[in-house]
Design a protein around this motif. Structure first.
Motif, PDB file in Angstrom:
ATOM      1  N   GLY A   1       7.278   0.958  -2.282  1.00 36.73           N
ATOM      2  CA  GLY A   1       8.264  -0.099  -2.536  1.00 36.73           C
ATOM      3  C   GLY A   1       7.726  -1.161  -3.469  1.00 36.73           C
ATOM      4  N   HIS A   2       6.470  -1.597  -3.241  1.00 33.90           N
ATOM      5  CA  HIS A   2       5.888  -2.620  -4.107  1.00 33.90           C
ATOM      6  C   HIS A   2       5.638  -2.090  -5.516  1.00 33.90           C
ATOM      7  CE1 HIS A   2       5.292  -4.825  -0.347  1.00 33.90           C
ATOM      8  NE2 HIS A   2       5.098  -5.905  -1.100  1.00 33.90           N
ATOM      9  N   LEU A   3       5.278  -0.804  -5.633  1.00 37.61           N
ATOM     10  CA  LEU A   3       5.126  -0.233  -6.974  1.00 37.61           C
ATOM     11  C   LEU A   3       6.450  -0.231  -7.723  1.00 37.61           C
ATOM     12  CD1 LEU A   3       2.717   2.766  -6.239  1.00 37.61           C
ATOM     13  CD2 LEU A   3       2.181   0.698  -7.545  1.00 37.61           C
ATOM     14  N   ASP A   4       7.543   0.041  -7.013  1.00 38.77           N
ATOM     15  CA  ASP A   4       8.865  -0.022  -7.654  1.00 38.77           C
ATOM     16  C   ASP A   4       9.150  -1.433  -8.148  1.00 38.77           C
ATOM     17  OD1 ASP A   4       9.463   2.646  -7.322  1.00 38.77           O
ATOM     18  OD2 ASP A   4      10.481   2.373  -5.403  1.00 38.77           O
ATOM     19  N   LEU A   5       8.796  -2.425  -7.321  1.00 33.08           N
ATOM     20  CA  LEU A   5       9.020  -3.816  -7.730  1.00 33.08           C
ATOM     21  C   LEU A   5       8.191  -4.174  -8.956  1.00 33.08           C
ATOM     22  CD1 LEU A   5       9.087  -5.577  -4.230  1.00 33.08           C
ATOM     23  CD2 LEU A   5      11.029  -5.103  -5.741  1.00 33.08           C
ATOM     24  N   VAL A   6       6.937  -3.695  -8.980  1.00 30.95           N
ATOM     25  CA  VAL A   6       6.075  -3.985 -10.137  1.00 30.95           C
ATOM     26  C   VAL A   6       6.675  -3.385 -11.390  1.00 30.95           C
ATOM     27  CG1 VAL A   6       3.817  -3.549 -11.154  1.00 30.95           C
ATOM     28  CG2 VAL A   6       3.982  -4.219  -8.757  1.00 30.95           C
TER      29      VAL A   6
ATOM     30  N   THR B   1       5.111   3.713   2.636  1.00 26.28           N
ATOM     31  CA  THR B   1       6.446   3.254   2.220  1.00 26.28           C
ATOM     32  C   THR B   1       6.357   1.882   1.577  1.00 26.28           C
ATOM     33  OG1 THR B   1       7.465   4.513   4.007  1.00 26.28           O
ATOM     34  CG2 THR B   1       8.774   2.747   3.037  1.00 26.28           C
ATOM     35  N   SER B   2       5.522   1.022   2.166  1.00 25.53           N
ATOM     36  CA  SER B   2       5.334  -0.318   1.605  1.00 25.53           C
ATOM     37  C   SER B   2       4.711  -0.244   0.219  1.00 25.53           C
ATOM     38  CB  SER B   2       4.453  -1.150   2.542  1.00 25.53           C
ATOM     39  OG  SER B   2       4.218  -2.426   1.988  1.00 25.53           O
ATOM     40  N   VAL B   3       3.700   0.638   0.036  1.00 25.92           N
ATOM     41  CA  VAL B   3       3.040   0.788  -1.262  1.00 25.92           C
ATOM     42  C   VAL B   3       4.044   1.250  -2.311  1.00 25.92           C
ATOM     43  CG1 VAL B   3       1.356   2.163  -2.541  1.00 25.92           C
ATOM     44  CG2 VAL B   3       0.741   1.184  -0.329  1.00 25.92           C
TER      45      VAL B   3
ATOM     46  N   GLN C   1       2.134   5.459  -8.690  1.00 28.12           N
ATOM     47  CA  GLN C   1       3.362   5.814  -7.984  1.00 28.12           C
ATOM     48  C   GLN C   1       3.442   7.331  -7.750  1.00 28.12           C
ATOM     49  OE1 GLN C   1       7.128   5.271 -10.112  1.00 28.12           O
ATOM     50  NE2 GLN C   1       7.864   4.053  -8.375  1.00 28.12           N
TER      51      GLN C   1
ATOM     52  N   ASP D   1       9.472  -5.379 -12.718  1.00 28.28           N
ATOM     53  CA  ASP D   1       9.085  -6.661 -13.333  1.00 28.28           C
ATOM     54  C   ASP D   1       8.359  -6.495 -14.659  1.00 28.28           C
ATOM     55  OD1 ASP D   1      10.196  -8.004 -11.230  1.00 28.28           O
ATOM     56  OD2 ASP D   1       8.313  -8.251 -10.114  1.00 28.28           O
TER      57      ASP D   1
END
Length: 440
Positions: free
Chosen positions: A244-249, A240-242, A267, A252
């Motif tokens: 989520g961070h891919l969505d943030l990347v 889930t953390s991975v 992703q 950006d």
């Protein structure tokens, strides 16, 4: 030689003849006693009595029925075909009706007492009163059993119950032969009972093997449940953390950034891992189901609609029987089974190949079922794969493909719905998966 001497000589000859007959029938009884099945008992009986110049017929009594159904006849099949043409009656499987026979024949037979019959015509006329006497006489002559042919009618008695009837004719039968055939009928009844016990034992062994396989499958599924719980705990949170961070990347990155493609791939692959975890949990626990009357054709059509783009690359043959009875099922779970079967069929079928989907109502062992079959034109299943295809994690696909849980999940769903699912290789290439569900 005076009259007394002649009588003595005849008595000795009769005793010797009866002794020889009993010895011959004892040999036949030994051979039928070692036959492994009821069919083998009858085949051996017919062959052995023919060697003695005798014809035979065995009719067995159905449980709770007063009639006797002919299960065996040593009469030549061509002769029986001629009788069928002449009378319209099939010998094998014909039900005799002792209650129609003359009382002097029916009462001893139903009471378990053997008798010597010198005139078969009254019995035949009473058995099939709808046929003219001349037709009956012609049919009897064909099978070698005319009104003047003596015959022995020996009831088959097992545990004080009349289970059938043995009729023997031909040769030089005499009234004094009755004791020999009485003893033989008892041995035949024992052979039939033993053959039935052996067949029942074989069926029980088959059922035991099936239950053992089910138990083994349950043990394997329990192990899957433990794995799923561990995987869910160890992977879900960091996954889930991975994601989520891919969505943030992605948020950006500029729309034209060259790195976006790599992030999208990462992703997508992470989402695949999430699907594997989800499948493991579903396999181990299964969702709460809502059972309701379900039209299987509607489920098939909705599943095909979801896969319409993939189905466009192959030839699809659809044969859905209309007016099918409903099945009691969870619609979402049943749709999952159909999707799994269709997806597997599409994976196995090359472009331009054929996938066939059919439904029909069938009758099996006095119960109605709705049957769904999905057939592909792929390479088919190897013999070892047919036995293992429903095992968790077993797959015939290459590495990097789905984890081999679709068919295991499908089998669990169908089992829990009281149905069955089978796999087989289609002659000429391809595989067929057949689902049967009890009709409402």
């Amino acid at each position: 030689m005076d009259a007394s001497g002649e009588s003595t000589r005849n008595g000795v000859e009769t005793a010797e003849r009866l002794s020889q007959l009993m010895l011959a029938l004892a040999t036949v009884a030994t051979r039928i006693g070692s036959a492994p099945s009821q069919t083998a008992v009858f085949e051996t009986l017919g062959a052995e009595l023919r060697e003695l110049g005798l014809s035979s017929l065995v009719a067995l009594r159905a449980e709770g029925d007063s009639g006797f159904v002919i299960e065996h006849s040593s009469i030549d099949s061509k002769v029986l075909d001629a009788v069928r043409v002449l009378t319209g009656l099939s010998f094998q499987g014909y039900q005799l009706h002792p209650d129609r026979w003359p009382a002097d024949v029916s009462e001893p037979v139903l009471a378990g007492t053997p008798l010597f019959v010198t005139d078969a015509m009254p019995v035949a006329l009473a058995e099939v009163p709808m046929l003219p006497p001349n037709v009956i006489k012609a049919a009897l002559r064909l099978v070698g059993w005319s009104a003047t042919t003596p015959s022995v009618h020996a009831p088959l008695v097992d545990q004080n119950k009349v289970i059938g009837l043995l009729a023997v004719w031909g040769g030089d039968l005499r009234p004094e032969d009755l004791p020999a055939f009485t003893a033989f009928a008892g041995q035949l009844a024992t052979a039939i009972a033993n053959a039935r016990l052996q067949e029942a034992l074989r069926q029980q062994m088959v059922e035991l093997s099936r239950v053992q396989l089910q138990l083994l499958q349950s043990v394997r599924l329990a192990a899957v449940g433990e794995i799923a719980a561990h995987v869910a705990h160890e992977i879900n949170n960091p996954l889930t953390s991975v994601l989520g961070h891919l969505d943030l990347v992605l948020d950006d990155l500029p729309a034209d950034a060259p790195e976006r493609e790599s992030v999208v791939i990462a992703q997508r692959e992470a989402a695949r891992i999430a699907q594997v975890v989800k499948a493991l949990i579903a396999q181990a626990q299964g969702p709460a189901r809502t059972l309701e009357p379900t039209a299987i054709n509607d489920v098939v059509e909705s599943a095909m609609l979801l896969l319409r783009q993939r189905l466009e690359r192959v030839e699809v043959e659809v044969s859905l029987e209309r007016s099918l009875p409903p099945v009691v099922a969870d619609v979402s779970e049943l749709r999952q089974v159909v999707l799994n079967l269709l997806s597997n069929a599409l994976d196995a079928t090359p472009d331009g190949g054929r996938v066939a989907v059919s439904t029909q109502a069938i009758q099996h062992h006095d119960q109605r079922f709705v049957e769904l079959a999905v057939t592909d034109s792929g390479p088919g299943l190897a013999p070892g794969e047919v036995d293992r295809v429903f095992e968790p994690f077993f797959t015939t696909k290459g590495s990097g493909e789905r984890p081999g849980l679709g068919l295991a999940v499908s089998k669990r769903i169908i089992d829990q719905h009281g149905g069955s699912i089978q796999a087989e290789t289609v002659p000429g290439g391809g595989s067929r998966f057949t689902v049967r569900l009890p009709a409402q």
